[in-house]
Scaffold this motif. Structure first.
Motif, PDB file in Angstrom:
ATOM      1  N   ILE A 115       0.835  -1.212   0.000  1.00  0.00           N
ATOM      2  CA  ILE A 115       0.000   0.000   0.000  1.00  0.00           C
ATOM      3  C   ILE A 115       0.866   1.258   0.000  1.00  0.00           C
ATOM      4  N   GLY A 116       0.515   2.176  -0.899  1.00  0.00           N
ATOM      5  CA  GLY A 116       1.256   3.444  -0.993  1.00  0.00           C
ATOM      6  C   GLY A 116       2.569   3.315  -1.748  1.00  0.00           C
ATOM      7  N   ARG A 117       2.835   2.138  -2.299  1.00  0.00           N
ATOM      8  CA  ARG A 117       4.054   1.964  -3.097  1.00  0.00           C
ATOM      9  C   ARG A 117       3.669   1.801  -4.569  1.00  0.00           C
ATOM     10  N   HIS A 118       4.644   1.526  -5.442  1.00  0.00           N
ATOM     11  CA  HIS A 118       4.347   1.453  -6.879  1.00  0.00           C
ATOM     12  C   HIS A 118       3.323   0.342  -7.173  1.00  0.00           C
ATOM     13  N   PRO A 119       2.294   0.652  -8.001  1.00  0.00           N
ATOM     14  CA  PRO A 119       1.246  -0.361  -8.259  1.00  0.00           C
ATOM     15  C   PRO A 119       1.770  -1.647  -8.896  1.00  0.00           C
ATOM     16  N   LEU A 120       2.923  -1.587  -9.594  1.00  0.00           N
ATOM     17  CA  LEU A 120       3.437  -2.820 -10.214  1.00  0.00           C
ATOM     18  C   LEU A 120       3.776  -3.899  -9.178  1.00  0.00           C
ATOM     19  N   LEU A 121       3.939  -3.459  -7.917  1.00  0.00           N
ATOM     20  CA  LEU A 121       4.226  -4.443  -6.852  1.00  0.00           C
ATOM     21  C   LEU A 121       3.098  -5.480  -6.745  1.00  0.00           C
ATOM     22  N   GLN A 122       1.889  -5.043  -7.138  1.00  0.00           N
ATOM     23  CA  GLN A 122       0.732  -5.968  -7.064  1.00  0.00           C
ATOM     24  C   GLN A 122       0.902  -7.142  -8.030  1.00  0.00           C
ATOM     25  N   GLU A 123       1.774  -6.974  -9.003  1.00  0.00           N
ATOM     26  CA  GLU A 123       1.956  -8.021 -10.031  1.00  0.00           C
ATOM     27  C   GLU A 123       2.899  -9.130  -9.566  1.00  0.00           C
ATOM     28  N   ILE A 124       3.469  -8.959  -8.358  1.00  0.00           N
ATOM     29  CA  ILE A 124       4.528  -9.883  -7.928  1.00  0.00           C
ATOM     30  C   ILE A 124       3.973 -10.949  -6.993  1.00  0.00           C
ATOM     31  N   GLU A 125       4.368 -12.182  -7.254  1.00  0.00           N
ATOM     32  CA  GLU A 125       3.988 -13.272  -6.347  1.00  0.00           C
ATOM     33  C   GLU A 125       5.253 -13.871  -5.728  1.00  0.00           C
ATOM     34  N   ILE A 126       5.287 -13.881  -4.385  1.00  0.00           N
ATOM     35  CA  ILE A 126       6.410 -14.561  -3.711  1.00  0.00           C
ATOM     36  C   ILE A 126       6.091 -16.047  -3.780  1.00  0.00           C
ATOM     37  N   TYR A 127       6.681 -16.723  -4.751  1.00  0.00           N
ATOM     38  CA  TYR A 127       6.276 -18.087  -5.098  1.00  0.00           C
ATOM     39  C   TYR A 127       7.035 -19.123  -4.261  1.00  0.00           C
ATOM     40  N   LYS A 128       8.355 -18.935  -4.156  1.00  0.00           N
ATOM     41  CA  LYS A 128       9.162 -19.843  -3.321  1.00  0.00           C
ATOM     42  C   LYS A 128      10.240 -19.027  -2.604  1.00  0.00           C
ATOM     43  N   VAL A 129      10.563 -19.445  -1.392  1.00  0.00           N
ATOM     44  CA  VAL A 129      11.674 -18.837  -0.654  1.00  0.00           C
ATOM     45  C   VAL A 129      12.540 -19.976  -0.122  1.00  0.00           C
ATOM     46  N   GLY A 130      13.803 -19.975  -0.495  1.00  0.00           N
ATOM     47  CA  GLY A 130      14.703 -21.058  -0.094  1.00  0.00           C
ATOM     48  C   GLY A 130      15.573 -20.661   1.090  1.00  0.00           C
ATOM     49  N   VAL A 131      15.632 -21.540   2.087  1.00  0.00           N
ATOM     50  CA  VAL A 131      16.450 -21.290   3.284  1.00  0.00           C
ATOM     51  C   VAL A 131      17.217 -22.563   3.638  1.00  0.00           C
ATOM     52  N   ARG A 132      18.068 -22.436   4.671  1.00  0.00           N
ATOM     53  CA  ARG A 132      18.837 -23.591   5.118  1.00  0.00           C
ATOM     54  C   ARG A 132      18.010 -24.434   6.094  1.00  0.00           C
ATOM     55  N   SER A 133      17.280 -23.723   6.975  1.00  0.00           N
ATOM     56  CA  SER A 133      16.563 -24.449   8.029  1.00  0.00           C
ATOM     57  C   SER A 133      15.093 -24.033   8.084  1.00  0.00           C
ATOM     58  N   LEU A 134      14.212 -25.039   8.145  1.00  0.00           N
ATOM     59  CA  LEU A 134      12.774 -24.743   8.255  1.00  0.00           C
ATOM     60  C   LEU A 134      12.359 -24.530   9.711  1.00  0.00           C
ATOM     61  N   ASP A 135      13.275 -24.818  10.635  1.00  0.00           N
ATOM     62  CA  ASP A 135      12.916 -24.760  12.061  1.00  0.00           C
ATOM     63  C   ASP A 135      13.145 -23.391  12.689  1.00  0.00           C
ATOM     64  N   LYS A 136      13.891 -22.536  12.021  1.00  0.00           N
ATOM     65  CA  LYS A 136      14.170 -21.201  12.581  1.00  0.00           C
ATOM     66  C   LYS A 136      12.893 -20.394  12.678  1.00  0.00           C
ATOM     67  N   SER A 137      12.782 -19.553  13.729  1.00  0.00           N
ATOM     68  CA  SER A 137      11.615 -18.664  13.753  1.00  0.00           C
ATOM     69  C   SER A 137      11.910 -17.497  12.797  1.00  0.00           C
ATOM     70  N   ARG A 138      10.879 -17.046  12.092  1.00  0.00           N
ATOM     71  CA  ARG A 138      11.040 -16.036  11.043  1.00  0.00           C
ATOM     72  C   ARG A 138      10.218 -14.805  11.381  1.00  0.00           C
TER      73      ARG A 138
END
Ligand SMILES: NC(=O)C1=CN([C@@H]2O[C@H](COP(=O)(O)OP(=O)(O)OC[C@H]3O[C@@H](n4cnc5c(N)ncnc54)[C@H](OP(=O)(O)O)[C@@H]3O)[C@@H](O)[C@H]2O)C=CC1
Ligand SMILES: N[C@@H](CC=O)C(=O)O
Ligand code: NA
Length: 437
Positions: A25-48
């Motif tokens: 909200i309040g940023r460039h409208p093209l941001l709406q076109e973006i999907e965070i599809y995958k995020v790769g990390v080392r550990s799934l157990d860390k709190s984020r």
């Protein structure tokens, strides 16, 4: 359909980027076109610090760069491997790249950009230099019609933060470094920050853009800040200077010189602690802030200033690169945009350090005998090294302390004079030699 991101890494920069992209909200409208599809990390157990659907967070990074649905790979892992191999694999699979990784780009730029050009994809790296400061895009676009004469930067937030606190508070190096790590400014291994290697990576990238050729990292002269003592900070202060870790890329050729069209002038590329006159714009850049001071023709002088590290600032640069790529993908242009692609083929010619012309500051500890200043002066004078000031300011125990600042001199001549001075019986030691801007 949304543009799908595969983000590699969810540390300081990855988390800042996800937070920014999730809060459009309040940023460039093209941001709406973006999907965070995958995020790769080392550990799934860390709190984020961010919430992501369970299917998004994964540990198989190869699967992300090989996934045909991913349009853009955002590499914010850090380190050389697996970052380099993942970037190359993603490029081979036709994905555009956004990276904050100056270490990979400065070492493997040739390999990465050659394969990107072959695959017809872009490699965007605004976050790699100057954190949140727009400097890559200005050099590639807004300033690209200028003949650049010098790029002088405070490009490492950690060392600037340390030097600023040492200067303002007289703090101890190790305590301040621990604070910089806690605040997320320092690299996982802060050696790269403290030894000037991070700044060397960054100036190699800036020099390449400013002087239009590739730079070999081994051609970047590099000294860190470990040897900068409280004593030198105090002397510099008295003489009208502050000490900053500067990254400098500079040509000795006048910007108005009529060079043949095909040739780029020889340049020096270096990182070292430097005495900066308090009147220079870079002297007032404190804390984690970075600034890049550019001189070119016809523009004259430009300084870009801002936060050089930290989650939000760096996420701003990463996200603006993503946005540029989204705009490109949405407009569907078949031809590569020459203002986004890398077009370097050749390596820049580098001036040997002995031929550098600069001012120096040197501190000598000497026996308390009459005539020592005269002997030091003679050694310099014999090599054509002219002195701007010589002061005997005090004592350390039995030894007298003499501080010298030179005019512009050839580095080779200065070093020869120092060797001779060192061999004088009245000289105990030369605890510091620093360059002066
Ligand atoms: N911090 C800053 O202010 C700035 C950083 N940069 C650059 O941005 C990049 C990232 O830095 P930063 O965010 O500070 O780094 P962090 O160490 O905070 O984060 C690294 C992330 O990458 C993940 N990761 C690292 N190696 C692997 C691996 N082998 N497999 C899977 N996941 C991995 C980590 O996973 P996990 O979370 O599971 O441990 C973590 O999420 C670096 O290139 C850095 O130089 C650039 C400008 C500023
Ligand atoms: N460790 C780096 C982070 C940004 O590149 C710095 O201190 O500047
Ligand atoms: Na930047």
């Amino acid at each position: 359909m949304g543009v799908k991101l595969g983000i590699l890494g969810l540390g300081t920069v990855g988390t800042g980027t996800v937070q920014l992209l999730q809060d459009g909200i309040g940023r460039h409208p093209l941001l709406q076109e973006i999907e965070i599809y995958k995020v790769g990390v080392r550990s799934l157990d860390k709190s984020r610090a961010v919430t992501l659907p369970e299917s998004v967070l994964v540990t198989d990074l190869d699967a992300i760069v090989n996934d045909p649905k991913v349009d853009i790979v955002v590499e914010v892992l850090g380190g050389l491997e697996p970052a380099r191999s993942l970037i190359l694999k993603a490029i081979e699979n036709g994905k555009h790249i956004v990276t904050a990784n100056k270490a990979v780009i400065s070492r493997f730029g040739e390999e990465i950009f050659t394969s990107a050009n072959k695959a017809g994809v872009y490699v965007m790296l605004e976050a790699a230099v100057g954190g949140g400061i727009p400097v890559i895009q200005p050099l590639k676009q807004s300033l690209s019609v200028n003949r650049i004469q010098s790029v002088t930067g405070i490009v490492n937030g950690t060392t600037n933060y340390i030097l600023t606190r040492m200067q303002l508070e007289g703090s101890n190096f190790d305590d301040v470094l621990a604070d910089a790590q806690r605040l997320g400014y320092a690299e996982a291994d802060p050696t790269a920050d403290v030894e000037g290697l991070d700044a060397a990576d960054k100036i190699a990238i800036l020099a390449s853009l400013a002087f239009d050729g590739r730079i070999k990292l081994e051609d970047v002269y590099c000294e860190g800040i470990r040897q900068v003592s409280k004593t030198d900070i105090a002397y510099a202060e008295k003489l009208g200077f502050v000490i900053k870790l500067l990254a400098i890329a500079k040509t000795a050729i006048s910007p108005s010189a009529n060079l043949p069209l095909s040739s780029t002038p020889p340049i020096s590329v270096r990182v070292h602690p430097t005495l900066v006159p308090k009147t220079h714009p870079l002297a007032s850049i404190n804390g984690v802030n970075n600034a890049i001071f550019i001189e070119g023709q016809p523009i004259g002088q430009v300084m870009l200033f801002g936060p050089g590290a930290g989650a939000g600032a760096t996420a701003s640069s990463v996200s603006s690169d993503i946005l540029n790529l989204v705009a490109s993908l949405k407009t569907n242009t078949a031809l590569p945009n020459p203002l986004l692609a890398c077009r370097h083929q050749d390596y820049c010619q580098i001036t040997p350090s002995s031929e550098l012309v600069t001012r120096f500051y040197a501190r000598f500890l000497t026996l308390d005998q009459s005539g020592v200043i005269g002997k030091i002066g003679t050694c310099f004078g014999d090599r054509g090294v002219s002195l701007e000031s010589v002061v005997q300011t005090g004592f350390q125990g039995e030894l007298a302390e003499i501080v010298v600042v030179t005019h512009d001199v050839r580095e080779g001549d200065f070093r020869e004079a120092l060797t001779e001075i060192h061999s004088l019986p009245a000289i105990d030691s030369i605890p510091s030699v620093l360059r002066v801007l």
